[in-house]
Design a protein around this motif. Structure first.
Motif, PDB file in Angstrom:
ATOM      1  N   LEU A   1       0.808  -1.250   0.096  1.00  0.00           N
ATOM      2  CA  LEU A   1       0.089  -0.078   0.028  1.00  0.00           C
ATOM      3  C   LEU A   1       0.839   1.162  -0.080  1.00  0.00           C
ATOM      4  O   LEU A   1       0.589   2.258  -0.892  1.00  0.00           O
ATOM      5  CB  LEU A   1      -1.000  -0.017   1.153  1.00  0.00           C
ATOM      6  CG  LEU A   1      -1.804   1.238   1.420  1.00  0.00           C
ATOM      7  CD1 LEU A   1      -2.936   1.442   0.140  1.00  0.00           C
ATOM      8  CD2 LEU A   1      -2.607   1.267   2.794  1.00  0.00           C
ATOM      9  N   PHE A   2       1.872   1.134   0.575  1.00  0.00           N
ATOM     10  CA  PHE A   2       2.971   2.430   1.046  1.00  0.00           C
ATOM     11  C   PHE A   2       3.396   2.560  -0.265  1.00  0.00           C
ATOM     12  O   PHE A   2       3.709   3.820  -0.871  1.00  0.00           O
ATOM     13  CB  PHE A   2       3.951   2.254   1.925  1.00  0.00           C
ATOM     14  CG  PHE A   2       5.276   2.970   2.008  1.00  0.00           C
ATOM     15  CD1 PHE A   2       4.802   4.425   2.181  1.00  0.00           C
ATOM     16  CD2 PHE A   2       6.093   2.843   1.425  1.00  0.00           C
ATOM     17  CE1 PHE A   2       6.102   5.314   2.241  1.00  0.00           C
ATOM     18  CE2 PHE A   2       7.472   3.665   1.403  1.00  0.00           C
ATOM     19  CZ  PHE A   2       7.217   4.818   1.840  1.00  0.00           C
ATOM     20  N   GLN A   3       3.822   1.477  -1.162  1.00  0.00           N
ATOM     21  CA  GLN A   3       4.751   1.860  -2.265  1.00  0.00           C
ATOM     22  C   GLN A   3       3.871   2.634  -3.498  1.00  0.00           C
ATOM     23  O   GLN A   3       4.645   3.070  -4.280  1.00  0.00           O
ATOM     24  CB  GLN A   3       4.880   0.511  -2.989  1.00  0.00           C
ATOM     25  CG  GLN A   3       5.876  -0.679  -1.987  1.00  0.00           C
ATOM     26  CD  GLN A   3       7.253  -0.081  -2.040  1.00  0.00           C
ATOM     27  OE1 GLN A   3       7.726   0.752  -3.055  1.00  0.00           O
ATOM     28  NE2 GLN A   3       7.967  -0.162  -0.929  1.00  0.00           N
ATOM     29  N   VAL A   4       2.547   2.416  -3.722  1.00  0.00           N
ATOM     30  CA  VAL A   4       1.743   2.988  -4.700  1.00  0.00           C
ATOM     31  C   VAL A   4       1.193   4.485  -4.191  1.00  0.00           C
ATOM     32  O   VAL A   4       0.361   5.156  -4.822  1.00  0.00           O
ATOM     33  CB  VAL A   4       0.882   2.104  -5.202  1.00  0.00           C
ATOM     34  CG1 VAL A   4       1.341   0.789  -5.761  1.00  0.00           C
ATOM     35  CG2 VAL A   4      -0.349   1.785  -4.065  1.00  0.00           C
ATOM     36  N   ARG A   5       1.507   4.884  -3.087  1.00  0.00           N
ATOM     37  CA  ARG A   5       0.972   6.192  -2.483  1.00  0.00           C
ATOM     38  C   ARG A   5       2.432   7.212  -2.332  1.00  0.00           C
ATOM     39  O   ARG A   5       3.418   6.952  -2.624  1.00  0.00           O
ATOM     40  CB  ARG A   5       0.723   6.287  -1.180  1.00  0.00           C
ATOM     41  CG  ARG A   5      -0.564   5.243  -0.889  1.00  0.00           C
ATOM     42  CD  ARG A   5      -1.910   5.754  -1.614  1.00  0.00           C
ATOM     43  NE  ARG A   5      -3.134   5.071  -1.181  1.00  0.00           N
ATOM     44  CZ  ARG A   5      -3.446   4.151  -1.893  1.00  0.00           C
ATOM     45  NH1 ARG A   5      -2.856   3.625  -3.020  1.00  0.00           N
ATOM     46  NH2 ARG A   5      -4.564   3.384  -1.514  1.00  0.00           N
ATOM     47  N   GLY A   6       1.794   8.573  -2.845  1.00  0.00           N
ATOM     48  CA  GLY A   6       2.477   9.571  -2.637  1.00  0.00           C
ATOM     49  C   GLY A   6       3.394   9.785  -4.133  1.00  0.00           C
ATOM     50  O   GLY A   6       4.694  10.298  -4.069  1.00  0.00           O
TER      51      GLY A   6
END
Length: 451
Positions: free
Chosen positions: A47-52
Motif C-alpha cells: 500500500l505504501f509503495q503506490v502512494r505519494g
C-alpha cells in the motif's frame, strides 16, 4: 488487496492455530503468528509503495493510425522514503476501461516448453499494441524516473484519457495494491489515407463547371471579371484598373471569379447496424480510410467537398475548408447513425445540386435501388464504394448479412439505377489505391454525351 496467494497463507495460519489449540503446541502459535505478521507487513508495504506518487504522460497530440506513437512517462516520488519494486502499467487505449490490473508472466504450453525451455517473450506494444509494463527497482525519495516506449496498433478515434497504474506486491509478494492515475493529454488518431492518382467519378468531367450560384460567385484566381477593390500589398500591377484609380485617386485592382470544380458530397455510412459496436467500428475505420483518400484527391483537384454522416436520424455535415480538418472530422466519427442508405440520401437532398457528384461509402448491405434513385437530383452522378462486412467480421458476426457483397453487386450490374456511375468493393487486405482508382464497373452511360 488480498488474492489467492494471500488467502492460502491466511488459511494456513488459521489451520496452525486450530492445530495448536487441539495439540497444545506453543510453536504452532508462533508459526501462525509469523505468517500473519508477514501477511500484514506485505499488505502495508504494498500500500505504501503506490502512494505519494505522480505521473505525467507525454506524446504527440495527433498521429496517423499507421504511425507509431512515442510515449514518455515521467514518474515522481513526492515522499521522503524510497520506493522498491514499483511497477508502472500504461494501459492500451484501445482496450477500454480496466480495473485493478494484475501482472502475470506469459506462460508457454507444455509442448512448446519442451521444444524451447526459454521463458516466453512478451510482445512489444510497438508491434501488437496492448499494455506497456515497466519495473522500477528503486526510486529514491523526491526522485524522478523517465520511461519511454513506442506504441503501435492504434485505431482511428479520439482517446481523451486512458488509465495508467502504479502496481506493487511489496517485497514479500503476499498482497498487492494498485493506484490508478488519470492522464490528461488526449490523443487523436486520424485515419490513414493514400494519395490517389485518379478517381473516376471526379475525373469524369475534365474541366471545372459551375452548377449553382453559390459556387459561381467566389473570388479568386480565374479569367472571368468579378469586380474591383482597393490595392493591397502583393497585388500584381497588371491587375490595376487605371480608370477607377484615376477617378478615386487611389490604386484599385480588378478581381476575378475563382474557378471551382463540380461539388462533391461524400457520405460515410455510420449507422450502428445489427453487429456489436466493436465489429461495426472496424467497418467504419475502413470507410474512414476510403473517405479520407477520396476527399484528399477531390480537395486537391479544386472541387468543393462536403462530408456527411448521421447521428441518429439527423445528418451531420462538414464543408471541407482544409484537408486536416477533414481528417479530424473523420477521426471523431462514431457508429451512431440510425438510418439506412436510402434514408440518408433523402436527408441530403438540399446538399445535392443538379450535376453534382455523390460518393457513398457504405457496408455492402441490401438497398432499395428505386428509392435511392428517387432521392437524387437530375444529372447527379453516384459512385458506390462498398466495404465487405464478411471480410472484416469473418465468422464472428452474430448477425450474418442476408445478402453477400457479390450478390449485391450482381443485382446492381443487372439492374442499375439512373445516375449510377461506378461500383467499387473493398475487402480486408485490399489496397485503398487499387479499390478507388480501378472500380469493378464504370457505367459509360453515366457520362453525359459530348464530354
Amino acid at each position: 488487496m488480498l488474492f489467492s496467494r494471500s488467502l492460502i497463507v491466511l488459511a494456513l495460519s488459521i489451520a496452525m492455530i486450530l492445530i495448536g489449540v487441539n495439540s497444545q503446541s506453543g510453536w504452532m502459535y508462533w508459526l501462525a503468528g509469523l505468517l500473519l505478521a508477514a501477511l500484514a507487513v506485505s499488505w502495508f508495504i504494498s500500500l505504501f509503495q503506490v502512494r505519494g506518487l505522480s505521473l505525467v504522460r507525454q506524446h504527440l497530440p495527433e498521429i496517423d493510425e499507421e504511425d507509431t506513437l512515442r510515449v514518455t512517462l515521467q514518474v515522481h516520488n513526492h515522499g521522503r522514503l524510497p520506493r522498491n519494486l514499483l511497477a508502472v502499467i500504461d494501459e492500451d487505449p484501445c482496450a477500454g476501461e480496466r480495473k485493478r490490473p494484475r501482472l502475470r508472466a506469459k506462460r508457454k504450453a507444455l509442448r512448446e516448453h519442451m521444444r524451447d525451455p526459454r521463458p516466453a517473450e512478451k510482445e512489444s506494444p510497438a508491434d501488437a499494441g496492448g499494455r506497456a509494463t515497466f519495473l522500477i527497482p528503486f526510486l529514491k525519495g523526491g526522485g524522478e524516473a523517465s520511461l519511454s516506449y513506442h506504441r503501435g496498433g492504434l485505431r482511428r478515434g479520439i482517446y481523451r484519457s486512458w488509465p495508467c497504474f502504479f502496481y506493487s506486491e511489496g517485497i514479500i509478494g503476499l498482497a498487492r495494491h494498485t493506484s490508478r492515475l488519470p492522464a490528461e493529454p488526449r490523443l487523436m488518431v486520424t485515419p490513414h489515407y493514400v494519395e490517389l492518382g485518379s478517381f473516376p467519378l471526379v475525373d469524369s468531367f475534365l474541366h471545372p463547371q459551375r452548377t449553382s450560384r453559390e459556387y459561381s460567385s467566389k473570388k479568386g484566381a480565374g479569367i472571368d471579371y468579378y469586380g474591383v477593390r482597393e490595392f493591397r500589398s502583393g497585388d500584381p500591377l497588371r491587375h490595376v484598373h487605371w480608370k477607377t484609380t484615376a477617378r478615386r485617386g487611389e490604386l484599385v485592382v480588378r478581381e476575378f471569379e475563382r474557378e471551382t470544380g463540380t461539388p462533391l458530397v461524400v457520405l460515410v455510412d455510420n449507422r450502428a447496424g445489427n453487429d456489436t459496436r466493436k465489429e461495426y467500428g472496424v467497418l467504419l475505420d475502413a470507410e474512414a480510410r476510403l473517405a479520407a483518400s477520396v476527399v484528399h484527391y477531390a480537395h486537391c483537384a479544386g472541387h468543393p467537398v462536403t462530408m456527411a454522416a448521421y447521428r441518429g436520424e439527423n445528418p451531420e455535415l462538414h464543408d471541407v475548408q482544409s484537408f486536416h480538418d477533414a481528417l479530424r472530422w473523420l477521426a471523431a466519427l462514431e457508429p451512431v447513425g440510425g438510418a439506412g442508405l436510402e434514408q440518408q440520401a433523402e436527408g441530403l437532398w438540399p446538399e445535392l445540386s443538379p450535376g453534382s457528384f455523390f460518393c457513398c461509402i457504405t457496408p455492402a448491405r441490401a438497398l432499395d435501388r428505386s428509392r435511392l434513385a428517387a432521392a437524387l437530383p437530375n444529372m447527379c452522378h453516384v459512385a458506390l464504394v462498398f466495404v465487405d462486412p464478411a471480410s472484416y467480421n469473418g465468422n464472428g458476426s452474430a448477425h450474418p448479412a442476408p445478402l453477400s457483397s457479390e450478390q449485391l453487386i450482381t443485382s446492381l450490374v443487372e439492374m442499375p439505377f439512373p445516375g449510377l456511375f461506378s461500383i467499387s468493393l473493398h475487402r480486408r487486405g485490399d489496397g485503398l489505391r487499387t479499390c478507388l482508382e480501378k472500380p469493378l464497373l464504370i457505367y459509360g452511360g453515366s457520362i453525359p454525351r459530348g464530354r
